[in-house]
Write a protein that holds these residues in place. Sequence first.
Motif, PDB file in Angstrom:
ATOM      1  N   HIS A  20      -9.525   1.488   4.605  1.00 37.15           N
ATOM      2  CA  HIS A  20      -8.281   1.694   5.345  1.00 37.15           C
ATOM      3  C   HIS A  20      -8.550   2.658   6.498  1.00 37.15           C
ATOM      4  CE1 HIS A  20      -4.207   2.741   6.408  1.00 37.15           C
ATOM      5  NE2 HIS A  20      -3.825   1.627   5.786  1.00 37.15           N
TER       6      HIS A  20
ATOM      7  N   ALA B 196      -0.940   0.063  15.397  1.00 40.33           N
ATOM      8  CA  ALA B 196       0.307  -0.522  14.880  1.00 40.33           C
ATOM      9  C   ALA B 196       0.705   0.056  13.538  1.00 40.33           C
ATOM     10  CB  ALA B 196       0.151  -2.037  14.757  1.00 40.33           C
ATOM     11  N   ILE B 197      -0.220   0.853  12.926  1.00 42.04           N
ATOM     12  CA  ILE B 197       0.072   1.327  11.571  1.00 42.04           C
ATOM     13  C   ILE B 197       1.071   2.472  11.590  1.00 42.04           C
ATOM     14  CG2 ILE B 197      -0.906   2.400   9.502  1.00 42.04           C
ATOM     15  CD1 ILE B 197      -3.464   0.877  10.027  1.00 42.04           C
ATOM     16  N   GLY B 198       2.188   2.279  10.937  1.00 39.72           N
ATOM     17  CA  GLY B 198       3.196   3.328  10.789  1.00 39.72           C
ATOM     18  C   GLY B 198       3.841   3.750  12.093  1.00 39.72           C
TER      19      GLY B 198
ATOM     20  N   LYS C 201       0.270   4.270  -0.288  1.00 37.47           N
ATOM     21  CA  LYS C 201      -0.323   5.478   0.312  1.00 37.47           C
ATOM     22  C   LYS C 201      -0.034   6.691  -0.588  1.00 37.47           C
ATOM     23  CE  LYS C 201      -0.190   3.309   4.759  1.00 37.47           C
ATOM     24  NZ  LYS C 201      -0.072   3.409   6.196  1.00 37.47           N
TER      25      LYS C 201
ATOM     26  N   GLY D 193       0.352  -3.445   9.589  1.00 35.93           N
ATOM     27  CA  GLY D 193       0.749  -2.580  10.704  1.00 35.93           C
ATOM     28  C   GLY D 193       2.194  -2.862  11.083  1.00 35.93           C
ATOM     29  N   SER D 194       3.099  -1.995  10.556  1.00 35.60           N
ATOM     30  CA  SER D 194       4.527  -2.114  10.871  1.00 35.60           C
ATOM     31  C   SER D 194       5.101  -3.501  10.593  1.00 35.60           C
ATOM     32  CB  SER D 194       4.793  -1.713  12.326  1.00 35.60           C
ATOM     33  OG  SER D 194       4.406  -0.365  12.510  1.00 35.60           O
ATOM     34  N   CYS D 195       4.631  -4.082   9.496  1.00 43.10           N
ATOM     35  CA  CYS D 195       5.165  -5.375   9.093  1.00 43.10           C
ATOM     36  C   CYS D 195       6.495  -5.133   8.363  1.00 43.10           C
ATOM     37  CB  CYS D 195       4.146  -6.059   8.179  1.00 43.10           C
ATOM     38  SG  CYS D 195       4.423  -7.802   8.011  1.00 43.10           S
TER      39      CYS D 195
ATOM     40  N   GLU E  36      -5.803  -4.626  10.462  1.00 41.66           N
ATOM     41  CA  GLU E  36      -4.745  -3.657  10.746  1.00 41.66           C
ATOM     42  C   GLU E  36      -5.082  -2.919  12.036  1.00 41.66           C
ATOM     43  OE1 GLU E  36      -2.680  -2.601   6.702  1.00 41.66           O
ATOM     44  OE2 GLU E  36      -4.291  -1.202   7.128  1.00 41.66           O
TER      45      GLU E  36
ATOM     46  N   LEU F 229      -0.513  -6.762   4.595  1.00 45.93           N
ATOM     47  CA  LEU F 229      -0.739  -5.519   3.844  1.00 45.93           C
ATOM     48  C   LEU F 229       0.341  -4.558   4.339  1.00 45.93           C
ATOM     49  CD1 LEU F 229      -2.318  -3.790   1.877  1.00 45.93           C
ATOM     50  CD2 LEU F 229      -3.935  -3.241   3.690  1.00 45.93           C
ATOM     51  N   ILE F 230       1.197  -4.179   3.426  1.00 46.84           N
ATOM     52  CA  ILE F 230       2.427  -3.518   3.815  1.00 46.84           C
ATOM     53  C   ILE F 230       2.433  -2.058   3.395  1.00 46.84           C
ATOM     54  CG2 ILE F 230       4.958  -3.762   3.751  1.00 46.84           C
ATOM     55  CD1 ILE F 230       3.395  -6.379   4.525  1.00 46.84           C
ATOM     56  N   GLY F 231       2.646  -1.150   4.318  1.00 49.03           N
ATOM     57  CA  GLY F 231       2.712   0.282   4.000  1.00 49.03           C
ATOM     58  C   GLY F 231       4.138   0.706   3.714  1.00 49.03           C
ATOM     59  N   GLY F 232       4.777   1.269   4.753  1.00 46.04           N
ATOM     60  CA  GLY F 232       6.125   1.835   4.609  1.00 46.04           C
ATOM     61  C   GLY F 232       7.107   0.904   3.910  1.00 46.04           C
TER      62      GLY F 232
ATOM     63  N   ASN G 251       0.878  -1.171   0.000  1.00 47.13           N
ATOM     64  CA  ASN G 251       0.000   0.000   0.000  1.00 47.13           C
ATOM     65  C   ASN G 251       0.917   1.223   0.000  1.00 47.13           C
ATOM     66  OD1 ASN G 251      -1.778   2.051   0.538  1.00 47.13           O
ATOM     67  ND2 ASN G 251      -2.287   1.382   2.610  1.00 47.13           N
TER      68      ASN G 251
ATOM     69  N   GLU H  98      -6.918   5.013   7.691  1.00 45.46           N
ATOM     70  CA  GLU H  98      -6.636   6.424   7.414  1.00 45.46           C
ATOM     71  C   GLU H  98      -7.813   7.075   6.686  1.00 45.46           C
ATOM     72  OE1 GLU H  98      -2.016   5.183   7.415  1.00 45.46           O
ATOM     73  OE2 GLU H  98      -2.943   5.601   5.483  1.00 45.46           O
TER      74      GLU H  98
END
Length: 623
Positions: A467, A543-545, A382, A584-586, A539, A604-607, A380, A469
């Motif tokens: 999501h 824990a997200i970001g 973002k 979430g911070s994976c 998520e 589901l991977i953000g950063g 993701n 956010e």
Amino acid sequence: MAQLVVGFTFLASGFVKVADPMGMAHKLHAYTAYWGLPVSDGFLMEVGAVVMGVAEFMLGVYVVLGARRRMATAAVAVVMAAMTVLTAWIYAVNPVPDCGCFGDALTLTHGETLAKNVVLLLAALYLATHPLRVKRMVSERNGWITSVYALVYAITLALYSLHYLPLIDFTPYAPGASIRKALEGSADADQRLANFYLADPQGGEDLSYQVAEAQGCVFLLVVPQTEVADDGCNDRINDLYDYCADHSLPFYMATASDSTGRADWCDRTGAAYPILQAEDTELQAMVRSNPGLLLLRDGVVVAKWSNNNLPEVEGLEARLQALPDKGGALWRLLAWFFLPLLLVVVADALWIGHKFYRHHIYVKQFKLKRIMRKKIVAGNWKMNKTLQEGVALAQELNEALTADKPNCDVVICTPFIHLAPVAGVINPELVGLGAENCADKVSGAYTGEVSAAMVRSTGATHVILGHSERRAYYHETPEILKEKVNLALENNLEVIFCIGEVLEEREAGKQNEVVKAQLEGSLFDLTAEQFSHIILAYEPVWAIGTGKTATAEQAEEMHAFIRQTIADKFGAEAAENVSILYGGSCKPSNAKEIFSKENVDGGLIGGAALKVADFKGIIDAWK
Ligand code: PGA
């Protein structure tokens, strides 16, 4: 099944009305007369008949083709509800001999009609409550072609039939019918013709036999009501009568009007032919025109004309000898409707197949693999990356995965602007493509929004919805998300649906309640089939970001709860098949442990999705 039954019934009953609008207008007249309504104007009845026929026909087309599913199924249910009430009343009160559902093409008893309508109502209610189960035969994009064609076809057929005569004659008096045989009681004659009755208005003497038993040709000018008959064609009628008088051919007029009406007709038209008395509805069945002309030969109907195309005296000789004019065949008329439509359906399927060929194949494989509950790592992005950076990132990932094939499905969800160009640089069999959001509206004046259809048109196959956010910053409620999910599924997108609690909720021990409510609020109206296109992503918002990952145990506990909730609602199989991702911070460092849990099917991977090395590290956790 319900789609075909309801669709084809509407199509058939609309068809007989547009093929014979005058017949339907007579039926409407019978109803309004029974109710004593002050609308006896023939023109209004004809307009009503055409509107009813065209509307019914179009609803049939929509349901059969699966176009405008919500509108069409709702309208069909409303129509069927009204019709069922009406036919129940007709059954109880018996105000008219035939309800007119299928015109003269098929006459049902009141009991049969009521039973038919109850079955159709149930089927229509089922469709209206499950509009998305109606199978689409033409893509949304090309649906308008079929709608416009069907509309033009129905209106043309209705107007032609009104101006001239119905292209298909469903009445007992269709050319080829033998009135003589019916009056003689022959078993192979249409029994409805036994109602043929003409009398001398003066003495009341029955002249039916005289007309039906006459050898050779007899003309019968049919004028149900002289008061409302069009007298613009008198000259031609009088010419025909003169011709008949010269050639010793019998020529009669038949009307239901009384002596005043008959005298008035003679004054207006200079009629010199004998006028007989007949019954109104029988005259309306003889020819759908006022006036209309019937040619009988040896008691058999050989030709019919409306007031708008009465034959000329020149050339009449040949017509007198010709075989019965049976008009257009039903199959030809239907072929004119179905063949072009079929062509559009096939062309549409080919077009879609071509455009999305690669992605279709991918989605198919995707579905197949899901039988064994798919392992997925989805990125993701973002609101990160310029167009050029994004395309480069996708390209780099594609190369890395080409060199080292993943053991799971990989999807990247990007900002809208990246979708189309990224679709061009990735191999869809290696990397799926998704959006991060889509609109809760189909299309129109919603500045800045991007619809599910638009997302799909880029080649994307997935969309993230719900999501945290978007729930928090853009106030997306469960109701809004429900709309988005429905639209995404309608546009063949696989939905990655996010759920998760905030810190206070976890601290209050309410996480299960919160997650369950999120599922219920947006997904619980889906069918099991629709739900098979949902991927869930748990998520925890805290824990997200944040760098704070839920422990593998916390994740597993929640994933197991989610699967149980799905089992309770959609059944064990759906629960077994749904992939539930953790987000979430994976990171590469914790992915393996989290993914090792029984109910965790990926992440589901953000950063970490913004760097190929990190993202690939997480993908490799499945190896
Ligand atoms: P994160 O984001 O991996 O940066 O925590 C996950 C997500 O929001 O989907």
